[in-house]
Write a protein that holds these residues in place. Structure first.
Motif, mmCIF file in Angstrom:
data_model
loop_
_atom_site.group_PDB
_atom_site.id
_atom_site.type_symbol
_atom_site.label_atom_id
_atom_site.label_comp_id
_atom_site.label_asym_id
_atom_site.label_seq_id
_atom_site.Cartn_x
_atom_site.Cartn_y
_atom_site.Cartn_z
ATOM 1 N N HIS A 115 2.688 10.298 -16.288
ATOM 2 C CA HIS A 115 1.269 9.960 -16.172
ATOM 3 C C HIS A 115 0.374 11.200 -16.204
ATOM 4 N N VAL A 116 -0.881 10.975 -16.504
ATOM 5 C CA VAL A 116 -1.865 12.051 -16.590
ATOM 6 C C VAL A 116 -2.530 12.283 -15.240
ATOM 7 N N ASP A 117 -2.860 11.183 -14.545
ATOM 8 C CA ASP A 117 -3.596 11.298 -13.289
ATOM 9 C C ASP A 117 -3.221 10.151 -12.354
ATOM 10 N N ALA A 118 -3.174 10.445 -11.063
ATOM 11 C CA ALA A 118 -2.927 9.422 -10.037
ATOM 12 C C ALA A 118 -3.930 9.651 -8.911
ATOM 13 N N ARG A 119 -4.800 8.658 -8.697
ATOM 14 C CA ARG A 119 -5.832 8.768 -7.664
ATOM 15 C C ARG A 119 -5.551 7.765 -6.555
ATOM 16 N N PRO A 120 -5.584 8.215 -5.308
ATOM 17 C CA PRO A 120 -5.378 7.269 -4.207
ATOM 18 C C PRO A 120 -6.572 6.331 -4.075
ATOM 19 N N LEU A 121 -6.295 5.051 -3.916
ATOM 20 C CA LEU A 121 -7.350 4.061 -3.718
ATOM 21 C C LEU A 121 -7.509 3.723 -2.243
ATOM 22 N N SER A 122 -6.364 3.514 -1.553
ATOM 23 C CA SER A 122 -6.438 3.155 -0.138
ATOM 24 C C SER A 122 -5.112 3.453 0.550
ATOM 25 N N THR A 123 -5.193 3.584 1.866
ATOM 26 C CA THR A 123 -4.019 3.760 2.715
ATOM 27 C C THR A 123 -4.182 2.838 3.907
ATOM 28 N N LEU A 124 -3.133 2.103 4.212
ATOM 29 C CA LEU A 124 -3.161 1.167 5.335
ATOM 30 C C LEU A 124 -1.959 1.438 6.227
ATOM 31 N N GLN A 125 -2.220 1.829 7.470
ATOM 32 C CA GLN A 125 -1.155 2.082 8.442
ATOM 33 C C GLN A 125 -0.805 0.740 9.086
ATOM 34 N N LEU A 126 0.335 0.157 8.697
ATOM 35 C CA LEU A 126 0.752 -1.145 9.208
ATOM 36 C C LEU A 126 1.378 -1.037 10.596
ATOM 37 N N ALA A 127 2.089 0.038 10.825
ATOM 38 C CA ALA A 127 2.725 0.320 12.116
ATOM 39 C C ALA A 127 2.938 1.827 12.184
ATOM 40 N N GLU A 128 3.470 2.281 13.277
ATOM 41 C CA GLU A 128 3.715 3.713 13.425
ATOM 42 C C GLU A 128 4.703 4.229 12.383
ATOM 43 N N THR A 129 5.598 3.355 11.954
ATOM 44 C CA THR A 129 6.648 3.757 11.016
ATOM 45 C C THR A 129 6.533 3.057 9.662
ATOM 46 N N ARG A 130 5.357 2.530 9.335
ATOM 47 C CA ARG A 130 5.191 1.791 8.075
ATOM 48 C C ARG A 130 3.777 2.000 7.527
ATOM 49 N N VAL A 131 3.691 2.378 6.250
ATOM 50 C CA VAL A 131 2.422 2.678 5.603
ATOM 51 C C VAL A 131 2.409 2.055 4.202
ATOM 52 N N LYS A 132 1.245 1.530 3.797
ATOM 53 C CA LYS A 132 1.035 1.046 2.426
ATOM 54 C C LYS A 132 0.000 1.943 1.778
ATOM 55 N N LYS A 133 0.272 2.338 0.537
ATOM 56 C CA LYS A 133 -0.655 3.182 -0.214
ATOM 57 C C LYS A 133 -0.850 2.575 -1.594
ATOM 58 N N ARG A 134 -2.101 2.617 -2.070
ATOM 59 C CA ARG A 134 -2.410 2.122 -3.414
ATOM 60 C C ARG A 134 -2.952 3.281 -4.240
ATOM 61 N N PHE A 135 -2.465 3.369 -5.482
ATOM 62 C CA PHE A 135 -2.877 4.433 -6.391
ATOM 63 C C PHE A 135 -3.303 3.842 -7.726
ATOM 64 N N LEU A 136 -4.344 4.422 -8.309
ATOM 65 C CA LEU A 136 -4.731 4.120 -9.675
ATOM 66 C C LEU A 136 -4.105 5.205 -10.542
ATOM 67 N N VAL A 137 -3.240 4.787 -11.450
ATOM 68 C CA VAL A 137 -2.494 5.732 -12.278
ATOM 69 C C VAL A 137 -2.933 5.586 -13.723
ATOM 70 N N GLU A 138 -3.273 6.717 -14.329
ATOM 71 C CA GLU A 138 -3.639 6.735 -15.747
ATOM 72 C C GLU A 138 -2.442 7.262 -16.522
ATOM 73 N N GLY A 139 -1.879 6.426 -17.381
ATOM 74 C CA GLY A 139 -0.702 6.792 -18.162
ATOM 75 C C GLY A 139 -1.032 7.797 -19.255
#
Length: 183
Positions: A115-139
């Motif tokens: 990919h050319v670029d990866a930009r973070p969109l959001s981060t969600l801390q679900l628990a102390e040991t669990r995280v969700k992250k969303r990225f917009l990736v340009e191929g």
């Protein structure tokens, strides 16, 4: 142990045995001199794990083909004996690296590879040991973009206590708008 070849030459892409003081030693066909062996470690947080994975996917074919996907596989929280892994959001047998690798070359996930670029969109801390992250990736293909959701979990207890692994990488949306040449 059976040697590949006749002792004078080896076939590309295979391991050969080379005698060393009476003991056979395995020699890899590909050299990775100068490249560190990247794997989960205690001192890596979830931010560093994501940075490492996105960086190695960006330069996927250095030092050899699909090395970036191989690094991803090391960080994947997959049980090789479980035929119901949900890493890509659906139940699949991902115990073999080849099956995992093939998924990244499908239309859904190919935007991640080189990919050319990866930009973070959001981060969600679900628990102390669990995280969700969303990225917009340009191929690297013109007009190719995708949104990917990564779920990271930290192991608690056992030999890998404190290590961050990727539980899933799910393609939320993918779009491909090829540019048309003027005729």
């Amino acid at each position: 142990m059976r040697a590949v070849g006749n002792g004078k030459r080896t076939f590309p892409g295979r391991l050969a045995t080379v005698p060393r003081r009476g003991r056979p030693r395995l020699v890899g066909a590909q050299c990775t001199a100068g490249y560190p062996y990247i794997k989960p470690a205690f001192d890596l947080g979830h931010e560093e794990v994501m940075e490492i994975q996105l960086e190695y996917l960006r330069k996927n074919n250095e030092p050899y083909v699909d090395h970036g996907i191989e690094v991803l596989y090391r960080f994947a929280d997959i049980d090789p004996f479980d035929i119901r892994a949900r890493y890509f959001g659906v139940k699949m047998d991902l115990g073999q690296f080849e099956r995992f690798r093939r998924m990244f070359h499908t239309q859904q996930y190919r935007a991640l590879v080189n990919h050319v670029d990866a930009r973070p969109l959001s981060t969600l801390q679900l628990a102390e040991t669990r995280v969700k992250k969303r990225f917009l990736v340009e191929g690297f293909r013109k007009g190719e973009k995708g949104v990917f959701e990564w779920t990271l979990t930290q192991k608690v207890g056992g030999l890998k206590d404190g290590y961050w692994y990727v539980e899933s990488c799910i393609c939320d949306e993918i779009e491909f708008e090829p540019t048309r040449g003027s005729a």
